[in-house]
Design an enzyme around this catalytic site. Sequence first.
Site, mmCIF file in Angstrom:
data_model
loop_
_atom_site.group_PDB
_atom_site.id
_atom_site.type_symbol
_atom_site.label_atom_id
_atom_site.label_comp_id
_atom_site.label_asym_id
_atom_site.label_seq_id
_atom_site.Cartn_x
_atom_site.Cartn_y
_atom_site.Cartn_z
ATOM 1 N N ASP A 154 0.839 -1.202 0.000
ATOM 2 C CA ASP A 154 0.000 0.000 0.000
ATOM 3 C C ASP A 154 0.874 1.253 0.000
ATOM 4 O O ASP A 154 1.961 1.260 0.588
ATOM 5 C CB ASP A 154 -0.862 -0.021 1.278
ATOM 6 C CG ASP A 154 -2.085 0.875 1.215
ATOM 7 O OD1 ASP A 154 -2.045 1.895 0.505
ATOM 8 O OD2 ASP A 154 -3.069 0.576 1.902
ATOM 9 N N ASP A 166 -3.483 1.239 -4.984
ATOM 10 C CA ASP A 166 -2.727 2.495 -4.989
ATOM 11 C C ASP A 166 -1.286 2.294 -4.520
ATOM 12 O O ASP A 166 -0.488 3.225 -4.532
ATOM 13 C CB ASP A 166 -3.436 3.598 -4.204
ATOM 14 C CG ASP A 166 -3.417 3.421 -2.696
ATOM 15 O OD1 ASP A 166 -2.503 2.799 -2.139
ATOM 16 O OD2 ASP A 166 -4.340 3.959 -2.039
#
Length: 300
Positions: free
Chosen positions: A123, A229
């Site tokens: 992440d 992301d």
Amino acid sequence: MQKKNISVIGVPMDLGQMRRGVDMGPSAIRYAGLLERLEAIGHTVTDLGDIQIDQPERVHTANTNLRNLDAVVKGSTALADQVKKVKTDGDFPLILGGDHSIAIGSLAGISSNYENLGVIWYDAHGDLNTGDTSPSGNIHGMPLAVSLGIGHEDLVHIHGYTPKVKPENIVIIGARSLDEGERELIKEKGIRVYTMHEVDRMGMTKVMEESIDYLKGRTDGVHLSLDLDGLDPNDAPGVGTPVIGGISYRESHLAMEMLAEADILTSAEFVEVNPILDEKNMTATVAVALVGSLFGEKLL
């Protein structure tokens, strides 16, 4: 990698943040060929459909700054129930998000099966905020803190126990956007973090070798929580909180391939695919390709 019985669970949750569209993530990932990809590798796949998620008026819950707290607790509890059943049946849970708040339910349902569950948090963000440190009140920035037993009582006690994971059993990979409260918590708890500085300096091979060795020696199961992301926005544009300078598509494939070779994972989730923000379902297609590598797909 041994062939697995994989149970796919969709979680169309968009209540942990403000941008609409991420609730369509599970459908987009399925549309990109997830089930067919896994079956072609040789795994047995059962699609359990989607968890029912309420869509209330999007507000802060009374007496807290957390957005949609009650609905997130309800959805997380339903997911935890489903995941626990899958684990009890001996299958591998593959969970599709939805925003990253779904990890609260994932870990609540998984960790009761293990004494020392490990977590790889792939992440751009630490997701270690609480109501006191969060600048937004968005719960998708809190699931790892919640799983450590830090945060609102209704969240940390889902399924009646806390914590779900120990700080020494966590590895964060790809971090490049951390709030001050998160940085303090990482230092206080001694959480192992490979920021983009380490990824660039050491290379993904070394990062994954160290992460796998670290977790193999201390855990009896490992959950992968992969936020799209974590990748660079050029490779995965359809996410709600993109951060430039991320992990490349090829580096991510290498990371998944190394996890497949190590065969240490006992559950996984792929989250934050937002088709509204995407380009021709590119991010969902990337997610499916990474799942393929994670489950042993090879070119030759």
